[in-house]
Design an enzyme around this catalytic site. Sequence first.
Site, PDB file in Angstrom:
ATOM      1  N   LYS A   1       0.812  -1.229   0.000  1.00 37.80           N
ATOM      2  CA  LYS A   1       0.000   0.000   0.000  1.00 37.80           C
ATOM      3  C   LYS A   1       0.846   1.280   0.000  1.00 37.80           C
ATOM      4  CE  LYS A   1      -4.177  -2.009   1.983  1.00 37.80           C
ATOM      5  NZ  LYS A   1      -5.199  -1.997   3.030  1.00 37.80           N
TER       6      LYS A   1
ATOM      7  N   ASP B   1     -10.664   2.058   1.979  1.00 38.05           N
ATOM      8  CA  ASP B   1     -10.899   1.300   3.223  1.00 38.05           C
ATOM      9  C   ASP B   1     -11.850   2.036   4.171  1.00 38.05           C
ATOM     10  OD1 ASP B   1      -9.431  -0.950   2.633  1.00 38.05           O
ATOM     11  OD2 ASP B   1      -7.598  -0.244   3.613  1.00 38.05           O
TER      12      ASP B   1
HETATM   13  P1  NDP Z   1      -0.574  -4.024   9.547  1.00 35.67           P
HETATM   14  O1  NDP Z   1       0.426  -5.128   9.498  1.00 35.67           O
HETATM   15  O2  NDP Z   1      -0.298  -2.755   8.823  1.00 35.67           O
HETATM   16  O3  NDP Z   1      -0.800  -3.609  11.098  1.00 35.67           O
HETATM   17  C1  NDP Z   1      -0.970  -4.587  12.060  1.00 35.67           C
HETATM   18  C2  NDP Z   1      -1.466  -3.969  13.372  1.00 35.67           C
HETATM   19  O4  NDP Z   1      -1.832  -5.029  14.245  1.00 35.67           O
HETATM   20  C3  NDP Z   1      -0.426  -3.136  14.114  1.00 35.67           C
HETATM   21  O5  NDP Z   1      -1.075  -2.083  14.780  1.00 35.67           O
HETATM   22  C4  NDP Z   1       0.143  -4.170  15.114  1.00 35.67           C
HETATM   23  O6  NDP Z   1       0.683  -3.572  16.265  1.00 35.67           O
HETATM   24  C5  NDP Z   1      -1.106  -4.915  15.473  1.00 35.67           C
HETATM   25  N1  NDP Z   1      -0.910  -6.277  15.985  1.00 35.67           N
HETATM   26  C6  NDP Z   1      -0.501  -7.376  15.289  1.00 35.67           C
HETATM   27  N2  NDP Z   1      -0.527  -8.478  16.068  1.00 35.67           N
HETATM   28  C7  NDP Z   1      -0.964  -8.059  17.300  1.00 35.67           C
HETATM   29  C8  NDP Z   1      -1.209  -8.732  18.527  1.00 35.67           C
HETATM   30  N3  NDP Z   1      -0.991 -10.043  18.662  1.00 35.67           N
HETATM   31  N4  NDP Z   1      -1.681  -8.012  19.550  1.00 35.67           N
HETATM   32  C9  NDP Z   1      -1.899  -6.681  19.427  1.00 35.67           C
HETATM   33  N5  NDP Z   1      -1.680  -5.987  18.292  1.00 35.67           N
HETATM   34  C10 NDP Z   1      -1.219  -6.675  17.235  1.00 35.67           C
HETATM   35  O7  NDP Z   1      -1.950  -4.677   9.105  1.00 35.67           O
HETATM   36  P2  NDP Z   1      -3.204  -3.925   8.423  1.00 35.67           P
HETATM   37  O8  NDP Z   1      -3.423  -2.671   9.186  1.00 35.67           O
HETATM   38  O9  NDP Z   1      -3.028  -3.839   6.976  1.00 35.67           O
HETATM   39  O10 NDP Z   1      -4.404  -4.968   8.682  1.00 35.67           O
HETATM   40  C11 NDP Z   1      -5.009  -5.094   9.952  1.00 35.67           C
HETATM   41  C12 NDP Z   1      -6.229  -6.005   9.851  1.00 35.67           C
HETATM   42  O11 NDP Z   1      -7.244  -5.393   9.068  1.00 35.67           O
HETATM   43  C13 NDP Z   1      -5.979  -7.370   9.227  1.00 35.67           C
HETATM   44  O12 NDP Z   1      -6.714  -8.324   9.964  1.00 35.67           O
HETATM   45  C14 NDP Z   1      -6.559  -7.220   7.830  1.00 35.67           C
HETATM   46  O13 NDP Z   1      -6.973  -8.466   7.291  1.00 35.67           O
HETATM   47  C15 NDP Z   1      -7.739  -6.319   8.129  1.00 35.67           C
HETATM   48  N6  NDP Z   1      -8.249  -5.576   6.971  1.00 35.67           N
HETATM   49  C16 NDP Z   1      -9.562  -5.794   6.592  1.00 35.67           C
HETATM   50  C17 NDP Z   1     -10.099  -5.096   5.547  1.00 35.67           C
HETATM   51  C18 NDP Z   1     -11.508  -5.344   5.173  1.00 35.67           C
HETATM   52  O14 NDP Z   1     -11.920  -4.893   4.092  1.00 35.67           O
HETATM   53  N7  NDP Z   1     -12.300  -6.010   5.996  1.00 35.67           N
HETATM   54  C19 NDP Z   1      -9.312  -4.103   4.771  1.00 35.67           C
HETATM   55  C20 NDP Z   1      -7.957  -3.930   5.265  1.00 35.67           C
HETATM   56  C21 NDP Z   1      -7.459  -4.648   6.325  1.00 35.67           C
HETATM   57  P3  NDP Z   1       2.225  -3.006  16.291  1.00 35.67           P
HETATM   58  O15 NDP Z   1       2.161  -1.656  15.635  1.00 35.67           O
HETATM   59  O16 NDP Z   1       2.565  -2.950  17.716  1.00 35.67           O
HETATM   60  O17 NDP Z   1       3.050  -4.006  15.516  1.00 35.67           O
END
Ligand code: NDP
Length: 276
Positions: free
Chosen positions: A68, A104
Site C-alpha cells: 500500500k 478502506d
Molecule cells: P498491519 O500489518 O499494517 O498492522 C498490524 C497492526 O496489528 C499493528 O497495529 C500491530 O501492532 C497490530 N498487531 C498485530 N498483532 C498483534 C497482537 N498479537 N496483539 C496486538 N496488536 C497486534 O496490518 P493492516 O493494518 O493492513 O491490517 C489489519 C487487519 O485489518 C488485518 O486483519 C486485515 O486483514 C484487516 N483488513 C480488513 C479489511 C476489510 O476490508 N475487511 C481491509 C484492510 C485490512 P504493532 O504496531 O505494535 O506491531
Amino acid sequence: MSAPDRYAVFGHPVGHSRSPGLHARFAELTGQLITYEAIDVPPDGFAAALERFLATGGKGLNITVPHKLAAFDAADVLTPRAQHAGAVNTLALQAHGLLGDNTDGAGLLRDLQHNLEIPLAGRRILLVGAGGAARGVLGPLLGAEPAVVVIANRSPRRAEELATRFASDGPVSGIALDGAQDTFDLVINATSASLSDEVPALDTRIIGARTFCYDLAYGTGLTAFLRWASAHGCAAVADGLGMLVEQAAESFELWRGVRPPTAQVLTELRDAMARP
Ligand code: NDP
C-alpha cells in the site's frame, strides 16, 4: 466485440484474496466486461509488476499487504483521502495518469452506518491498532464527528504518531493497548491479531453492556476478538466482511462509474462462507 478491460489485485500472499470473486460478481450484476485476477507480487517487486501490468493493458488495481505504501509512491495523482491516509489500496489508470485512492475508510463507514445502522456522531470510539488499515479508516471515522477516537496500539508510539497526523480532523489521541480503561460505545479491532487467532491485550473495562464491537478481520466463524468481546458482555458484534465488500465496491465504482448492489453480494458471500 471489444476485449474486456483488465484489473487485478497485487499482494503477497494473495492466494486467499476474495477480490477476484467479488469483482467478477460485481461485473456480472452490472453488465461490465472485465477480467480480474490475483497477482502475487513479492515485497521488492512492486514497481516491475506495475510496469508489466500497465504495459499489457491493465486498467486498474487493488493493492493489499505489503504494497500500500509502494502504491502511494507510484500514483501520479492522489485523492485527498489517500493523501491523508498515506496509503493507497486502489489504482486507476485515467487520462492524466495513475490515480491513487484509499477506499478502506469509506468501506468501513458504509458497513457501520448503512448496513449495521451504528451511529457514530457523538460516540466514543476505541480504534485498536495503528497499522495500514487504521491509517485508512481514521480520517473517515473522524469525519463522522464522534465525541472522540482513542487509538490503542501494542507499540504506543505508532498510536501517538497516527493521532498527531490526524489531529486537525477531530478529537483523537493515541495510547498503549492497556491504557484504555473506561467504556466505549464502539470498539474497532484494526489489528492483525485475529489472523493468528489472538486477542490484543486490552482491559475488559472497555466493554460495557451497550458497546458494539467490530473486527476488520473476518472468517468462517467469529474472530478471536469478537469471541472475547462477546464473552465480556458487549451488546453486539460484526466482522469485516461487510467492509470488504463495500471497499471493493468503491474501487469498482471508481473504475467503471457504476455502483454494484453490495447488499446482495454480501448476502451471497456470507451464505457461501457458511456452507461446509
Ligand atoms: P498491519 O500489518 O499494517 O498492522 C498490524 C497492526 O496489528 C499493528 O497495529 C500491530 O501492532 C497490530 N498487531 C498485530 N498483532 C498483534 C497482537 N498479537 N496483539 C496486538 N496488536 C497486534 O496490518 P493492516 O493494518 O493492513 O491490517 C489489519 C487487519 O485489518 C488485518 O486483519 C486485515 O486483514 C484487516 N483488513 C480488513 C479489511 C476489510 O476490508 N475487511 C481491509 C484492510 C485490512 P504493532 O504496531 O505494535 O506491531
